[in-house]
Design a protein around this motif. Sequence first.
Motif, PDB file in Angstrom:
ATOM      1  N   GLU A 121       0.173   9.281  -0.278  1.00 47.09           N
ATOM      2  CA  GLU A 121       0.365   9.124  -1.721  1.00 47.09           C
ATOM      3  C   GLU A 121      -0.033   7.736  -2.236  1.00 47.09           C
ATOM      4  N   MET A 122      -0.168   6.782  -1.357  1.00 46.32           N
ATOM      5  CA  MET A 122      -0.471   5.409  -1.774  1.00 46.32           C
ATOM      6  C   MET A 122      -1.966   5.250  -2.035  1.00 46.32           C
ATOM      7  N   GLN A 123      -2.296   4.572  -3.119  1.00 46.41           N
ATOM      8  CA  GLN A 123      -3.698   4.388  -3.486  1.00 46.41           C
ATOM      9  C   GLN A 123      -3.947   2.967  -3.972  1.00 46.41           C
ATOM     10  N   GLY A 124      -5.201   2.603  -4.042  1.00 45.11           N
ATOM     11  CA  GLY A 124      -5.621   1.335  -4.639  1.00 45.11           C
ATOM     12  C   GLY A 124      -5.082   0.110  -3.935  1.00 45.11           C
ATOM     13  N   TRP A 125      -4.814  -0.932  -4.726  1.00 46.60           N
ATOM     14  CA  TRP A 125      -4.396  -2.214  -4.166  1.00 46.60           C
ATOM     15  C   TRP A 125      -3.032  -2.125  -3.501  1.00 46.60           C
ATOM     16  N   ILE A 126      -2.188  -1.179  -3.945  1.00 43.71           N
ATOM     17  CA  ILE A 126      -0.872  -1.011  -3.329  1.00 43.71           C
ATOM     18  C   ILE A 126      -1.033  -0.535  -1.886  1.00 43.71           C
ATOM     19  N   SER A 127      -1.990   0.347  -1.649  1.00 45.19           N
ATOM     20  CA  SER A 127      -2.203   0.816  -0.272  1.00 45.19           C
ATOM     21  C   SER A 127      -2.680  -0.325   0.625  1.00 45.19           C
ATOM     22  N   LYS A 128      -3.465  -1.242   0.057  1.00 41.15           N
ATOM     23  CA  LYS A 128      -3.917  -2.394   0.848  1.00 41.15           C
ATOM     24  C   LYS A 128      -2.737  -3.276   1.252  1.00 41.15           C
ATOM     25  N   VAL A 129      -1.815  -3.466   0.317  1.00 33.23           N
ATOM     26  CA  VAL A 129      -0.604  -4.239   0.633  1.00 33.23           C
ATOM     27  C   VAL A 129       0.224  -3.493   1.676  1.00 33.23           C
ATOM     28  N   LEU A 130       0.374  -2.191   1.487  1.00 34.70           N
ATOM     29  CA  LEU A 130       1.138  -1.381   2.442  1.00 34.70           C
ATOM     30  C   LEU A 130       0.550  -1.495   3.846  1.00 34.70           C
ATOM     31  N   TYR A 131      -0.754  -1.347   3.977  1.00 35.65           N
ATOM     32  CA  TYR A 131      -1.385  -1.406   5.291  1.00 35.65           C
ATOM     33  C   TYR A 131      -1.226  -2.785   5.921  1.00 35.65           C
ATOM     34  N   GLU A 132      -1.257  -3.819   5.101  1.00 34.70           N
ATOM     35  CA  GLU A 132      -1.050  -5.182   5.609  1.00 34.70           C
ATOM     36  C   GLU A 132       0.399  -5.348   6.076  1.00 34.70           C
ATOM     37  N   LEU A 133       1.348  -4.791   5.317  1.00 34.28           N
ATOM     38  CA  LEU A 133       2.756  -4.860   5.701  1.00 34.28           C
ATOM     39  C   LEU A 133       3.031  -4.076   6.980  1.00 34.28           C
ATOM     40  N   ILE A 134       2.356  -2.948   7.120  1.00 32.52           N
ATOM     41  CA  ILE A 134       2.566  -2.097   8.297  1.00 32.52           C
ATOM     42  C   ILE A 134       2.224  -2.835   9.593  1.00 32.52           C
ATOM     43  N   LYS A 135       1.322  -3.775   9.517  1.00 34.06           N
ATOM     44  CA  LYS A 135       0.966  -4.550  10.712  1.00 34.06           C
ATOM     45  C   LYS A 135       2.171  -5.290  11.284  1.00 34.06           C
ATOM     46  N   GLY A 136       3.186  -5.532  10.465  1.00 37.70           N
ATOM     47  CA  GLY A 136       4.374  -6.244  10.915  1.00 37.70           C
ATOM     48  C   GLY A 136       5.544  -5.347  11.282  1.00 37.70           C
ATOM     49  N   VAL A 137       5.331  -4.038  11.366  1.00 38.62           N
ATOM     50  CA  VAL A 137       6.412  -3.104  11.684  1.00 38.62           C
ATOM     51  C   VAL A 137       6.880  -3.326  13.122  1.00 38.62           C
TER      52      VAL A 137
END
Length: 123
Positions: free
Chosen positions: A55-71
């Motif tokens: 469901e995530m799109q655009g710049w928010i998905s980029k932030v999400l993917y960057e955050l996921i690296k720290g899971v």
Amino acid sequence: MIEVDNADKISKVETTKVVDMNGEIMEETTSVFFNYGKETDYIKVYLDNIVVLAEMQGWISKVLYELIKGVTYANKGQFIIINSGYKRIVAENLGIKQQSVTNAVNQLTKKISQLKKKQGFSY
């Protein structure tokens, strides 16, 4: 027993037994080591979480993917610790303002809450 100190190495040990004409058992052991190098980054994603990612799109998905690296790993609850220092790092990595990261985190939190409620998840 053979021990391997590097987690990137995989070993294969084969033992062959042969009985000779005198009935003696002859045993031969061979070992082969493979080194595949460093494993690429990955995360464990549960099926119910794929909906959130899709469901995530655009710049928010980029932030999400960057955050996921720290899971953290799944056995530790899969947390993403988001403090001002981490937001600064994410912002620098993406070339955006730290406030944009904060806005994305707020929108992600809201979206995840909506999806959980909609799908009946209690976690």
